[in-house]
Design a protein around this motif. Structure first.
Motif, PDB file in Angstrom:
ATOM      1  N   ALA A  56       0.798  -1.332  -0.086  1.00 48.49           N
ATOM      2  CA  ALA A  56      -0.044   0.108  -0.117  1.00 48.49           C
ATOM      3  C   ALA A  56       0.846   1.355  -0.030  1.00 48.49           C
ATOM      4  N   TRP A  57       0.359   2.416  -0.307  1.00 43.41           N
ATOM      5  CA  TRP A  57       0.950   3.566  -0.723  1.00 43.41           C
ATOM      6  C   TRP A  57       0.125   4.768   0.370  1.00 43.41           C
ATOM      7  N   ILE A  58       0.914   5.548   0.799  1.00 49.44           N
ATOM      8  CA  ILE A  58       0.117   6.614   1.407  1.00 49.44           C
ATOM      9  C   ILE A  58       0.830   7.938   1.128  1.00 49.44           C
ATOM     10  N   LEU A  59      -0.047   8.729   0.513  1.00 49.99           N
ATOM     11  CA  LEU A  59       0.472  10.144   0.128  1.00 49.99           C
ATOM     12  C   LEU A  59       0.018  11.514   0.897  1.00 49.99           C
ATOM     13  N   VAL A  60       0.971  12.122   1.545  1.00 50.33           N
ATOM     14  CA  VAL A  60       0.287  13.254   2.321  1.00 50.33           C
ATOM     15  C   VAL A  60       0.677  14.576   1.240  1.00 50.33           C
ATOM     16  N   GLU A  61      -0.385  15.295   1.228  1.00 53.41           N
ATOM     17  CA  GLU A  61      -0.501  16.661   0.336  1.00 53.41           C
ATOM     18  C   GLU A  61      -0.757  17.655   1.510  1.00 53.41           C
ATOM     19  N   ASP A  62       0.013  18.624   1.632  1.00 51.65           N
ATOM     20  CA  ASP A  62      -0.249  19.791   2.457  1.00 51.65           C
ATOM     21  C   ASP A  62      -0.697  21.161   1.573  1.00 51.65           C
ATOM     22  N   GLU A  63      -1.968  21.287   1.337  1.00 54.41           N
ATOM     23  CA  GLU A  63      -2.622  22.689   0.587  1.00 54.41           C
ATOM     24  C   GLU A  63      -2.781  23.483   1.451  1.00 54.41           C
ATOM     25  N   PRO A  64      -2.997  24.821   0.954  1.00 56.83           N
ATOM     26  CA  PRO A  64      -3.071  25.920   1.946  1.00 56.83           C
ATOM     27  C   PRO A  64      -4.174  25.909   2.539  1.00 56.83           C
ATOM     28  N   ASP A  65      -5.482  25.338   1.932  1.00 53.27           N
ATOM     29  CA  ASP A  65      -6.716  25.236   2.916  1.00 53.27           C
ATOM     30  C   ASP A  65      -7.051  24.003   3.289  1.00 53.27           C
ATOM     31  N   GLU A  66      -6.395  22.824   2.873  1.00 53.94           N
ATOM     32  CA  GLU A  66      -6.662  21.608   3.312  1.00 53.94           C
ATOM     33  C   GLU A  66      -5.666  20.686   3.263  1.00 53.94           C
ATOM     34  N   VAL A  67      -5.567  19.391   3.966  1.00 50.18           N
ATOM     35  CA  VAL A  67      -4.877  18.435   3.751  1.00 50.18           C
ATOM     36  C   VAL A  67      -5.657  17.121   3.139  1.00 50.18           C
ATOM     37  N   ILE A  68      -4.634  16.631   2.461  1.00 53.20           N
ATOM     38  CA  ILE A  68      -5.320  15.438   1.355  1.00 53.20           C
ATOM     39  C   ILE A  68      -4.413  14.262   1.717  1.00 53.20           C
ATOM     40  N   VAL A  69      -4.805  13.300   2.169  1.00 55.34           N
ATOM     41  CA  VAL A  69      -4.083  12.074   2.241  1.00 55.34           C
ATOM     42  C   VAL A  69      -4.861  10.796   1.376  1.00 55.34           C
ATOM     43  N   THR A  70      -3.850  10.235   0.645  1.00 54.97           N
ATOM     44  CA  THR A  70      -4.204   8.952  -0.271  1.00 54.97           C
ATOM     45  C   THR A  70      -3.699   7.985  -0.142  1.00 54.97           C
ATOM     46  N   VAL A  71      -4.589   6.952   0.153  1.00 52.60           N
ATOM     47  CA  VAL A  71      -4.092   5.495   0.221  1.00 52.60           C
ATOM     48  C   VAL A  71      -4.611   4.640  -0.776  1.00 52.60           C
ATOM     49  N   ARG A  72      -3.526   3.985  -1.374  1.00 52.62           N
ATOM     50  CA  ARG A  72      -3.659   3.376  -2.370  1.00 52.62           C
ATOM     51  C   ARG A  72      -3.060   1.834  -2.525  1.00 52.62           C
ATOM     52  N   ASP A  73      -3.658   1.016  -2.965  1.00 50.85           N
ATOM     53  CA  ASP A  73      -3.104  -0.665  -2.923  1.00 50.85           C
ATOM     54  C   ASP A  73      -3.134  -0.944  -4.322  1.00 50.85           C
ATOM     55  N   ILE A 123     -11.931   5.630  -5.083  1.00 51.50           N
ATOM     56  CA  ILE A 123     -11.997   5.210  -6.430  1.00 51.50           C
ATOM     57  C   ILE A 123     -11.396   3.614  -6.664  1.00 51.50           C
ATOM     58  N   SER A 124     -12.211   3.061  -7.395  1.00 50.48           N
ATOM     59  CA  SER A 124     -11.769   1.736  -7.620  1.00 50.48           C
ATOM     60  C   SER A 124     -12.202   1.190  -8.847  1.00 50.48           C
ATOM     61  N   PRO A 154     -11.926  -2.292 -10.940  1.00 51.91           N
ATOM     62  CA  PRO A 154     -11.293  -3.783 -11.075  1.00 51.91           C
ATOM     63  C   PRO A 154     -10.191  -4.191 -11.795  1.00 51.91           C
ATOM     64  N   GLY A 155      -9.230  -4.854 -10.944  1.00 49.15           N
ATOM     65  CA  GLY A 155      -8.023  -5.499 -11.438  1.00 49.15           C
ATOM     66  C   GLY A 155      -6.924  -4.160 -11.556  1.00 49.15           C
ATOM     67  N   GLN A 156      -7.157  -2.946 -10.984  1.00 49.53           N
ATOM     68  CA  GLN A 156      -6.348  -1.854 -10.740  1.00 49.53           C
ATOM     69  C   GLN A 156      -6.198  -1.459  -9.454  1.00 49.53           C
ATOM     70  N   GLY A 157      -6.766  -1.971  -8.373  1.00 53.23           N
ATOM     71  CA  GLY A 157      -6.600  -1.650  -6.915  1.00 53.23           C
ATOM     72  C   GLY A 157      -7.555  -0.431  -6.717  1.00 53.23           C
ATOM     73  N   THR A 158      -7.495  -0.201  -5.285  1.00 52.81           N
ATOM     74  CA  THR A 158      -8.562   0.802  -4.710  1.00 52.81           C
ATOM     75  C   THR A 158      -7.719   2.203  -4.369  1.00 52.81           C
ATOM     76  N   GLU A 159      -8.087   3.344  -4.442  1.00 50.48           N
ATOM     77  CA  GLU A 159      -7.582   4.471  -3.973  1.00 50.48           C
ATOM     78  C   GLU A 159      -8.470   5.266  -3.147  1.00 50.48           C
ATOM     79  N   VAL A 160      -8.110   5.660  -2.016  1.00 56.05           N
ATOM     80  CA  VAL A 160      -8.950   6.303  -0.923  1.00 56.05           C
ATOM     81  C   VAL A 160      -8.520   7.553  -0.868  1.00 56.05           C
ATOM     82  N   GLU A 161      -9.286   8.760  -1.213  1.00 51.85           N
ATOM     83  CA  GLU A 161      -8.684   9.898  -1.053  1.00 51.85           C
ATOM     84  C   GLU A 161      -9.477  10.748   0.153  1.00 51.85           C
ATOM     85  N   LEU A 162      -8.869  11.213   1.114  1.00 52.07           N
ATOM     86  CA  LEU A 162      -9.035  11.937   2.387  1.00 52.07           C
ATOM     87  C   LEU A 162      -8.841  13.138   2.295  1.00 52.07           C
ATOM     88  N   ARG A 163     -10.044  14.175   2.425  1.00 50.81           N
ATOM     89  CA  ARG A 163      -9.693  15.570   2.284  1.00 50.81           C
ATOM     90  C   ARG A 163     -10.179  16.088   3.604  1.00 50.81           C
TER      91      ARG A 163
END
Length: 413
Positions: free
Chosen positions: A327-344, A383-384, A386-395
């Protein structure tokens, strides 16, 4: 051989000691020269001659004593001030009474200021105040009455010596601050050098062992997993840096007060926390964490809920994809929000499966992920394919986290 920097001991007060040594010699010669031109007016010139002989020998013999703070001892300062005070008090014995009454110079004359300045350079303004007060008392006793010119000279010496003593204390504090800054700079450069060496050698070897172990399988796979965990731990240690230990100081005269205190990670329970610290435990050989180099600050409730949502997403990966799924976790610090994406890299979620799970009472995604983000004023998007994994985007909006923190603080009040 690698070059390493070393902070050398500095001394901003050393020029003051050299100036003081020159001042003592010149003022001693001035006092003797003045007596040589006016000796005929002295009623007991032999008293002055004897005193100047002692003053001449003492000034030249004690030049090494005023070469630095270490050699200028308290015993020397006391003896030096005693000679100055003695010269002031025996002036009426050697000089004519009318000249003493008219405010004529004392036997040591301005040499006395050098003795007071030695106190100021050695011990600061407090020592200077004591020495200059004793000189003032001796001058008033010698004159017999607080004449205007005597009071003027006394106040001038008193103010000047205290001011110089204070300047010396400030200079010493500045010297310590500069030395500390240079130490930190040298430690930072050494940390960067070590980080480069580790990155070019150890981290690359661990990464290679991890990849080769995953390809070979069997016991090598377990060895690769352990190597991956050590790579993450070592990378975290290197990025954390090596901070030199602060020197403690309880004396305000030494500059800023520095005290060692035991305190929790955040002295303010409602103050912002770094989201990276909460997500770091999730990183490992199977979970890759990519984060900004600067702290990602959120209010404690928002940071904890967002980290818990990430943990829930990773639990779903292990449960539905497999214990060995990456799995991969990506943290993005934007001016107004924080975005964390978890992808498998799993097979993905079939269309309609989430709605079906909710109907069956399995509310992991609905409550553990979407519910948490909804309470924070944010969103959770899955965002999922079939066959390409799942991505969860948390804002998560930054302002909502602060509002939540203030709301909890208000509830406690």
């Amino acid at each position: 051989m690698a070059r390493r920097e070393r902070v050398m001991r500095m001394s901003v007060e050393q020029p003051l000691w050299r100036a003081l040594a020159g001042y003592r010699v010149l003022t001693m010669l001035y006092a003797i020269g003045f007596f040589a031109t006016a000796h005929s007016g002295f009623v007991r010139p032999w008293v002055a001659v004897a005193y100047y002989a002692v003053l001449f020998v003492w000034t030249l013999a004690t030049l090494p004593k005023v070469s630095g703070a270490a050699s200028c001892t308290k015993r020397f300062l006391a003896a030096d001030l005693t000679i100055a005070l003695t010269g002031i008090l025996i002036t009426p014995l050697a000089d004519a009474p009318e000249r003493v009454a008219d405010g004529g110079p004392t036997l040591p004359s301005i040499w006395t200021a050098g003795s007071v300045l030695a106190f100021a350079i050695k011990g600061g303004w407090r020592w200077a105040a004591v020495a200059s007060t004793l000189v003032a008392v001796a001058n008033l006793v010698e004159r017999g009455s607080p004449a205007r010119d005597t009071v003027h000279n006394v106040i001038l010496v008193w103010v000047a010596s205290i001011a110089i003593g204070y300047v010396v204390e400030v200079a010493r504090a500045s010297e310590r601050t500069l030395a500390r800054a240079l130490e930190i700079e040298a430690a930072t450069r050494e940390r960067e050098r070590l980080a480069r060496d580790i990155h070019d050698s150890v981290l690359q070897v661990l990464a290679m062992v991890q990849r080769r172990g995953a390809v070979i399988g069997g016991e090598a796979a377990e060895l690769g997993r352990l190597a991956g965990e050590q790579e993450v731990a070592l990378r975290t240690l290197v990025s954390g840096g090596l901070v030199p230990v602060s020197r403690l100081s309880e004396d305000a005269a030494e500059g800023a007060l520095v005290r060692a205190v035991d305190e929790p990670e955040s002295t303010d329970p409602d103050g912002p926390v770094d989201l990276r610290a909460l997500l770091a435990p999730y990183a490992g050989s199977l979970v890759n964490l990519a984060e900004p180099g600067a702290p990602v600050l959120l209010a404690p409730p928002a940071a904890r809920e967002l980290a818990a949502a990430v943990g829930a997403a990773l639990d779903n990966v292990r449960k539905h994809v497999g214990a060995d799924a990456r799995a991969w976790i990506l943290v993005e610090d934007e001016p107004d929000e924080v975005i964390v994406t978890v992808r498998d890299e799993g097979p993905g979620i079939p269309e309609g499966r989430l709605a079906e799970a909710e109907g069956e009472g399995r509310l992991g995604v609905a409550l553990s992920i979407r519910g948490r983000l909804r309470d924070l004023g944010g969103t959770a998007e899955l965002i999922s394919v079939p066959g390409q994994g799942t991505e969860v985007e948390l804002r998560t909006p930054k302002e909502s986290g602060g509002t939540a923190a203030r709301g909890k603080a208000a509830d406690r009040e």
